[in-house]
Motif scaffolding. Structure first.
Motif, PDB file in Angstrom:
ATOM      1  N   MET A   1      25.350  44.484  95.696  1.00 32.38           N
ATOM      2  CA  MET A   1      25.655  44.985  94.422  1.00 32.38           C
ATOM      3  C   MET A   1      25.939  43.907  93.298  1.00 32.38           C
ATOM      4  SD  MET A   1      28.284  48.102  94.557  1.00 32.38           S
ATOM      5  CE  MET A   1      27.468  49.711  94.014  1.00 32.38           C
ATOM      6  N   ALA A   2      25.504  44.106  92.005  1.00 34.68           N
ATOM      7  CA  ALA A   2      25.678  42.896  91.188  1.00 34.68           C
ATOM      8  C   ALA A   2      27.214  42.964  90.872  1.00 34.68           C
ATOM      9  CB  ALA A   2      25.076  43.471  89.668  1.00 34.68           C
ATOM     10  N   LEU A   3      27.563  41.539  90.814  1.00 30.57           N
ATOM     11  CA  LEU A   3      29.038  41.361  90.236  1.00 30.57           C
ATOM     12  C   LEU A   3      29.108  41.555  88.615  1.00 30.57           C
ATOM     13  CD1 LEU A   3      29.330  37.988  92.203  1.00 30.57           C
ATOM     14  CD2 LEU A   3      30.479  40.121  92.528  1.00 30.57           C
ATOM     15  N   LYS A  18      34.202  30.804  86.523  1.00 30.70           N
ATOM     16  CA  LYS A  18      32.894  30.879  86.174  1.00 30.70           C
ATOM     17  C   LYS A  18      32.169  29.607  86.977  1.00 30.70           C
ATOM     18  CE  LYS A  18      29.745  31.240  82.242  1.00 30.70           C
ATOM     19  NZ  LYS A  18      29.379  31.399  80.682  1.00 30.70           N
ATOM     20  N   LYS A  19      32.819  28.583  86.754  1.00 30.54           N
ATOM     21  CA  LYS A  19      32.238  27.377  87.319  1.00 30.54           C
ATOM     22  C   LYS A  19      31.910  27.551  88.684  1.00 30.54           C
ATOM     23  CE  LYS A  19      32.840  22.353  87.798  1.00 30.54           C
ATOM     24  NZ  LYS A  19      31.754  22.214  89.266  1.00 30.54           N
ATOM     25  N   TRP A  20      32.787  28.126  89.290  1.00 36.69           N
ATOM     26  CA  TRP A  20      32.622  28.452  91.026  1.00 36.69           C
ATOM     27  C   TRP A  20      31.459  29.381  91.051  1.00 36.69           C
ATOM     28  CZ3 TRP A  20      32.599  32.234  94.315  1.00 36.69           C
ATOM     29  CH2 TRP A  20      33.013  31.972  95.527  1.00 36.69           C
ATOM     30  N   LEU A  21      31.539  30.368  90.373  1.00 39.10           N
ATOM     31  CA  LEU A  21      30.254  31.125  90.602  1.00 39.10           C
ATOM     32  C   LEU A  21      29.206  30.846  90.288  1.00 39.10           C
ATOM     33  CD1 LEU A  21      31.800  34.321  88.515  1.00 39.10           C
ATOM     34  CD2 LEU A  21      31.658  34.286  90.860  1.00 39.10           C
ATOM     35  N   ASN A  22      28.734  29.879  89.159  1.00 36.05           N
ATOM     36  CA  ASN A  22      27.579  29.099  89.048  1.00 36.05           C
ATOM     37  C   ASN A  22      27.342  28.254  90.054  1.00 36.05           C
ATOM     38  OD1 ASN A  22      27.231  30.462  86.776  1.00 36.05           O
ATOM     39  ND2 ASN A  22      28.324  28.962  85.594  1.00 36.05           N
ATOM     40  N   ASP A  23      28.456  27.445  90.552  1.00 32.33           N
ATOM     41  CA  ASP A  23      28.149  26.281  91.627  1.00 32.33           C
ATOM     42  C   ASP A  23      27.834  27.133  93.005  1.00 32.33           C
ATOM     43  OD1 ASP A  23      29.210  24.471  89.774  1.00 32.33           O
ATOM     44  OD2 ASP A  23      31.104  24.180  90.858  1.00 32.33           O
ATOM     45  N   TYR A  28      26.025  37.329  87.869  1.00 36.76           N
ATOM     46  CA  TYR A  28      26.846  38.197  87.613  1.00 36.76           C
ATOM     47  C   TYR A  28      26.646  38.531  86.119  1.00 36.76           C
ATOM     48  CZ  TYR A  28      28.526  33.616  85.788  1.00 36.76           C
ATOM     49  OH  TYR A  28      28.757  32.494  85.075  1.00 36.76           O
ATOM     50  N   THR A  29      27.326  39.466  85.539  1.00 35.59           N
ATOM     51  CA  THR A  29      27.248  39.998  84.181  1.00 35.59           C
ATOM     52  C   THR A  29      28.681  39.663  83.574  1.00 35.59           C
ATOM     53  OG1 THR A  29      25.700  41.724  84.490  1.00 35.59           O
ATOM     54  CG2 THR A  29      27.213  41.880  82.485  1.00 35.59           C
ATOM     55  N   GLU A  30      28.797  38.777  82.558  1.00 32.60           N
ATOM     56  CA  GLU A  30      30.012  38.533  81.960  1.00 32.60           C
ATOM     57  C   GLU A  30      30.374  39.555  81.087  1.00 32.60           C
ATOM     58  OE1 GLU A  30      29.520  34.787  79.211  1.00 32.60           O
ATOM     59  OE2 GLU A  30      29.173  34.275  81.255  1.00 32.60           O
ATOM     60  N   ILE A  31      31.469  39.789  80.840  1.00 36.56           N
ATOM     61  CA  ILE A  31      32.153  40.532  79.778  1.00 36.56           C
ATOM     62  C   ILE A  31      33.315  39.908  79.176  1.00 36.56           C
ATOM     63  CG2 ILE A  31      33.080  42.728  79.307  1.00 36.56           C
ATOM     64  CD1 ILE A  31      31.227  43.977  81.510  1.00 36.56           C
ATOM     65  N   HIS A  32      33.283  39.944  77.907  1.00 40.53           N
ATOM     66  CA  HIS A  32      34.619  39.224  77.375  1.00 40.53           C
ATOM     67  C   HIS A  32      35.558  40.312  77.405  1.00 40.53           C
ATOM     68  CE1 HIS A  32      36.994  37.708  74.204  1.00 40.53           C
ATOM     69  NE2 HIS A  32      36.254  36.692  73.741  1.00 40.53           N
ATOM     70  N   THR A  99      34.265  42.086  89.969  1.00 41.95           N
ATOM     71  CA  THR A  99      34.220  43.324  90.787  1.00 41.95           C
ATOM     72  C   THR A  99      32.590  43.384  91.040  1.00 41.95           C
ATOM     73  OG1 THR A  99      34.274  45.492  91.177  1.00 41.95           O
ATOM     74  CG2 THR A  99      34.037  44.983  88.986  1.00 41.95           C
ATOM     75  N   ASN A 100      32.139  44.206  92.278  1.00 45.24           N
ATOM     76  CA  ASN A 100      30.887  44.541  92.580  1.00 45.24           C
ATOM     77  C   ASN A 100      30.803  46.018  92.644  1.00 45.24           C
ATOM     78  OD1 ASN A 100      31.901  45.068  94.956  1.00 45.24           O
ATOM     79  ND2 ASN A 100      30.564  43.570  96.164  1.00 45.24           N
ATOM     80  N   GLY A 101      31.917  46.591  92.159  1.00 49.53           N
ATOM     81  CA  GLY A 101      31.685  48.028  92.413  1.00 49.53           C
ATOM     82  C   GLY A 101      32.515  48.813  93.656  1.00 49.53           C
TER      83      GLY A 101
END
Length: 118
Positions: A1-3, A18-23, A28-32, A99-101
């Protein structure tokens, strides 16, 4: 599932997450979280799937939390009232929320992210 990554761009902890996710090349979809806070239903769903106490979802070190005197209100408020508070203002929510749901993490600790998201 998408994050789905709920974050506040000015938050140092969110930037580290965010850096950890990218590394780790996670998509993922980011939401402010302040401009588009999760709905009450979404918060309830994440809370139920997280296995955490509801107070873990509050940004207890935030200005808004202190301004509203929530430390004292937490003891007597109902779960419904607390959910309504969280949904009312993204600054009250501990961030980042990921979350991934099915799985949910609140805040950022690299070792916790590794256990849950890798």
């Amino acid at each position: 599932m998408a994050l789905t990554f709920y974050w506040y761009p000015n938050c140092g902890t969110c930037q580290k997450a965010k850096k950890w996710l990218n590394d780790h090349q996670l998509t993922y979809t980011e939401i402010h979280i302040v401009e588009n806070p999760p709905s009450r239903d979404k918060i309830t769903e994440m809370y139920q799937k997280s296995g955490l106490e509801l107070k873990k979802f509050f940004n207890t070190s935030g200005h808004k939390y202190r301004e509203l005197g929530l430390k004292d209100k937490m003891k007597s408020a109902t779960e419904q009232e607390l959910m309504d508070l969280l949904a009312s203002d993204g600054m009250l929510i501990k961030r980042p929320l990921l979350t991934n749901g099915e799985k949910v993490t609140v805040g950022f600790k690299a070792d916790a992210f590794e256990k849950v998201w890798l």
